[in-house]
Motif scaffolding. Structure first.
Motif, PDB file in Angstrom:
ATOM      1  N   ILE A 128      -6.196  11.359  -7.114  1.00 23.70           N
ATOM      2  CA  ILE A 128      -5.914  10.188  -6.271  1.00 23.70           C
ATOM      3  C   ILE A 128      -4.757  10.477  -5.333  1.00 23.70           C
ATOM      4  CG2 ILE A 128      -5.172   7.772  -6.282  1.00 23.70           C
ATOM      5  CD1 ILE A 128      -6.648   7.487  -8.983  1.00 23.70           C
ATOM      6  N   ALA A 129      -3.696  11.115  -5.848  1.00 17.45           N
ATOM      7  CA  ALA A 129      -2.541  11.446  -5.008  1.00 17.45           C
ATOM      8  C   ALA A 129      -2.936  12.389  -3.880  1.00 17.45           C
ATOM      9  CB  ALA A 129      -1.438  12.065  -5.859  1.00 17.45           C
ATOM     10  N   ALA A 166       0.825  -1.209   0.000  1.00 17.96           N
ATOM     11  CA  ALA A 166       0.000   0.000   0.000  1.00 17.96           C
ATOM     12  C   ALA A 166       0.859   1.259   0.000  1.00 17.96           C
ATOM     13  CB  ALA A 166      -0.932  -0.013   1.206  1.00 17.96           C
ATOM     14  N   THR A 167       1.943   1.251   0.756  1.00 21.80           N
ATOM     15  CA  THR A 167       2.834   2.410   0.799  1.00 21.80           C
ATOM     16  C   THR A 167       3.487   2.647  -0.561  1.00 21.80           C
ATOM     17  OG1 THR A 167       3.273   2.066   3.151  1.00 21.80           O
ATOM     18  CG2 THR A 167       4.858   3.408   1.937  1.00 21.80           C
ATOM     19  N   ALA A 168       3.901   1.568  -1.207  1.00 17.72           N
ATOM     20  CA  ALA A 168       4.504   1.702  -2.538  1.00 17.72           C
ATOM     21  C   ALA A 168       3.501   2.272  -3.527  1.00 17.72           C
ATOM     22  CB  ALA A 168       5.022   0.346  -3.010  1.00 17.72           C
ATOM     23  N   TYR A 169       2.247   1.856  -3.415  1.00 20.57           N
ATOM     24  CA  TYR A 169       1.209   2.397  -4.299  1.00 20.57           C
ATOM     25  C   TYR A 169       1.051   3.902  -4.067  1.00 20.57           C
ATOM     26  CZ  TYR A 169      -3.284   3.234  -6.518  1.00 20.57           C
ATOM     27  OH  TYR A 169      -4.278   3.739  -7.327  1.00 20.57           O
ATOM     28  N   ARG A 170       0.921   4.294  -2.816  1.00 22.24           N
ATOM     29  CA  ARG A 170       0.715   5.720  -2.514  1.00 22.24           C
ATOM     30  C   ARG A 170       1.902   6.554  -2.983  1.00 22.24           C
ATOM     31  NH1 ARG A 170       2.490   8.783   1.657  1.00 22.24           N
ATOM     32  NH2 ARG A 170       3.129   6.924   2.833  1.00 22.24           N
ATOM     33  N   ASP A 221       0.766   8.213   6.191  1.00 17.99           N
ATOM     34  CA  ASP A 221       0.525   6.797   5.895  1.00 17.99           C
ATOM     35  C   ASP A 221      -0.842   6.321   6.373  1.00 17.99           C
ATOM     36  OD1 ASP A 221       0.850   6.750   8.631  1.00 17.99           O
ATOM     37  OD2 ASP A 221       2.475   5.276   8.621  1.00 17.99           O
ATOM     38  N   THR A 222      -1.806   7.233   6.527  1.00 17.35           N
ATOM     39  CA  THR A 222      -3.133   6.878   7.023  1.00 17.35           C
ATOM     40  C   THR A 222      -3.797   5.831   6.134  1.00 17.35           C
ATOM     41  OG1 THR A 222      -3.357   9.147   7.831  1.00 17.35           O
ATOM     42  CG2 THR A 222      -5.366   7.819   7.743  1.00 17.35           C
ATOM     43  N   PHE A 223      -3.791   6.065   4.829  1.00 19.34           N
ATOM     44  CA  PHE A 223      -4.389   5.130   3.884  1.00 19.34           C
ATOM     45  C   PHE A 223      -3.658   3.792   3.911  1.00 19.34           C
ATOM     46  CE2 PHE A 223      -4.350   3.250  -0.401  1.00 19.34           C
ATOM     47  CZ  PHE A 223      -5.699   3.125  -0.660  1.00 19.34           C
ATOM     48  N   ASP A 224      -2.344   3.837   3.932  1.00 26.59           N
ATOM     49  CA  ASP A 224      -1.539   2.616   3.891  1.00 26.59           C
ATOM     50  C   ASP A 224      -1.886   1.690   5.050  1.00 26.59           C
ATOM     51  OD1 ASP A 224      -0.493   4.625   2.332  1.00 26.59           O
ATOM     52  OD2 ASP A 224       1.541   4.474   3.109  1.00 26.59           O
ATOM     53  N   ARG A 225      -1.947   2.276   6.239  1.00 26.85           N
ATOM     54  CA  ARG A 225      -2.214   1.456   7.434  1.00 26.85           C
ATOM     55  C   ARG A 225      -3.634   0.913   7.427  1.00 26.85           C
ATOM     56  NH1 ARG A 225       1.623   1.060  10.895  1.00 26.85           N
ATOM     57  NH2 ARG A 225       3.435   2.445  10.752  1.00 26.85           N
ATOM     58  N   ALA A 226      -4.570   1.702   6.918  1.00 26.75           N
ATOM     59  CA  ALA A 226      -5.940   1.213   6.831  1.00 26.75           C
ATOM     60  C   ALA A 226      -6.035   0.033   5.871  1.00 26.75           C
ATOM     61  CB  ALA A 226      -6.858   2.346   6.381  1.00 26.75           C
ATOM     62  N   ALA A 261       0.181   1.371  -9.252  1.00 25.47           N
ATOM     63  CA  ALA A 261       0.043   2.830  -9.317  1.00 25.47           C
ATOM     64  C   ALA A 261       0.305   3.324 -10.737  1.00 25.47           C
ATOM     65  CB  ALA A 261       1.004   3.487  -8.335  1.00 25.47           C
ATOM     66  N   ARG A 262       1.319   2.778 -11.387  1.00 23.36           N
ATOM     67  CA  ARG A 262       1.625   3.184 -12.758  1.00 23.36           C
ATOM     68  C   ARG A 262       0.456   2.888 -13.692  1.00 23.36           C
ATOM     69  NH1 ARG A 262       1.754   1.625 -17.130  1.00 23.36           N
ATOM     70  NH2 ARG A 262       1.282  -0.480 -16.411  1.00 23.36           N
TER      71      ARG A 262
END
Length: 450
Positions: free
Chosen positions: A399-400, A156-160, A407-412, A387-388
């Motif tokens: 989206i960005a 998720a972090t890599a996507y964000r 990292d709120t989205f990543d952790r969720a 993401a690409r």
């Protein structure tokens, strides 16, 4: 035309529809469909004698079940609030649906490689399926919830971070963005892991039509024929061969002119029915052997039935009526470099099909053999690739902005992944119980295949 600032505001406004932290929730709805019923409904129009292979492959493990249960997860995602930030979804961004393949320039690229379920929808649905598959395979390796959470968080972090980086780029720069497989090797931390990755790339490079010629065919009375390996590979009978020859022209018409000219230099030699994948088992699939300059110049094409995406009943109507056109258009939009022989047509009984090369240096990993560090690295690569792909079709700036710098989205997403992996394990148990009770047929010796 809206400005980047206005697009960013639109992304931030989407937090009111679905806050970033809300993605961590997974509570099955009271009227959640029984997973076995979902699979039975999906199988109603498939080749019935192949269904034991499908269920046998899905019963192998919770991770295998998740791969074949895209319809189950689509129903679950359809009950959740979403951002409304639409992209062309892969529709099945499972870890095993990423891999390497050859570009037309013969470079090895890393990207999404399965588009049977592609459909326009909220970007986070793909991210959740990716993260859930990461958590599922980590759990299968016996590493526990903490490591499953950490691995899903890495994806998720890599996507964000990938989406935020792409939001700062120009339109053509984003369109031409790609992940060259060899450029990824320096991102792998240890020399041992890099050596293993290099060996996998070498194997992929050897997976060509010429290699398939030796593996999938034999000489019969001096003529090259596809081998008989039932039920996974069975030469097509005269009616099927005649039908495939007849529809070949319709497929040809969906290619660009220069590719039609190239295809015309090949001649039809033989065809066979082939069982592929996990979730796809039971859909009609054929391979065709063509030869060019001589018998040592083969081309294998795969003809795969295209049915409605599992996402369609949960989202507004998409732009493509023909399921084969939907798959081809989605693949062309999402992949950095497409298969030059990708096309579609309507076959006998009005069934939709799409065509592609069977092997073109395609390769994927056996994820169950990866150690935790390798799995983290692979999860990050998949998050970046996703993401690409999304940035080509959706509003990457919106989206960005929705995702933000924290990292709120990543952790969720990681929270959701661990919770959904538990749900998936329960669904896998339901499948195994249905098999044990004789409700569903299963071949326990079904090799996974591709």
């Amino acid at each position: 035309m809206t400005t980047p600032a206005e697009r960013a505001e639109r992304g931030k406004a989407a937090r009111k529809r679905a806050s970033r932290s809300s993605h961590g929730v997974w509570i099955p709805s009271a009227d959640r469909a029984d997973p076995v019923t979902v699979l039975e409904r999906q199988a109603a129009d498939r080749v019935q004698e192949l269904l034991p292979i499908r269920y046998g492959r899905m019963a192998a493990s919770p991770f295998a079940f998740l791969r074949g249960a895209a319809a189950v997860m689509a129903g679950d995602l359809g009950t959740q609030r979403h951002t409304g930030l639409t992209v062309q979804l892969s529709g099945d961004a499972h870890l095993l649906n990423f891999g390497v393949f050859a570009s037309p320039e013969r470079s090895l690229l890393f990207d999404l490689n399965d588009f049977d379920e592609t459909y326009p929808g909220p970007f986070e649905w793909d991210v959740k399926r990716l993260a859930a598959s990461v958590a599922a395979v980590t759990g299968e390796q016996g590493h526990g919830e903490d490591r499953a959470h950490a691995a899903a968080l890495a994806a998720a972090t890599a996507y964000r971070k990938g989406m935020r980086r792409l939001a700062r780029k120009g339109e053509l720069d984003v369109w031409y963005e790609r992940m060259d497989a060899h450029e990824l090797l320096p991102l792998i931390d240890s020399a041992r892991h890099r050596k293993r990755a290099e060996a996998r790339l070498d194997r992929a490079r050897r997976r060509t039509s010429l290699q398939a010629l030796g593996k999938l065919t034999e000489l019969v009375d001096g003529r090259r024929r596809i081998i008989h390996d039932p039920p996974l590979l069975e030469p097509a009978g005269p009616p099927d061969v005649a039908a495939l020859r007849k529809i070949f022209g319709d497929y040809r018409s969906t290619l660009a002119e220069e590719r039609r000219l190239l295809l015309d230099r090949y001649r039809f030699v033989d065809a066979a029915r082939k069982v592929v994948g996990v979730g796809s088992v039971g859909t009609r699939c054929f391979i065709v052997l063509l030869t060019g300059r001589d018998s040592g110049d083969p081309l294998f094409l795969q003809i795969k039935e295209a049915v409605h995406s599992v996402l369609e009943e949960h989202l507004p109507s998409g732009p493509h009526v023909h399921p084969g056109h939907r798959v081809v258009a989605g693949q062309r939009l999402l992949q950095a470099a497409g298969d030059i022989f990708l096309g579609w047509m309507t076959g006998p009984q009005g069934r939709a099909y799409y065509w592609r090369q069977l092997r073109d240096m395609k390769g994927s990993l056996d994820l169950t053999t990866l150690d935790p560090a390798e799995l983290h690295a692979y999860a990050r690569l998949c998050g970046t690739a996703l993401a690409r792909a999304h940035a080509r079709s959706g509003d990457r700036i919106a989206i960005a902005a929705y995702l933000g710098g924290a990292d709120t989205f990543d952790r969720a997403i990681a929270d959701f992944a661990v919770r959904y992996a538990t749900q998936n394990t329960q669904d896998h148990e339901a499948l195994c119980n249905a098999i044990a009770a004789g409700i569903l047929p299963a071949d326990p010796h079904s090799p996974s295949g591709v």
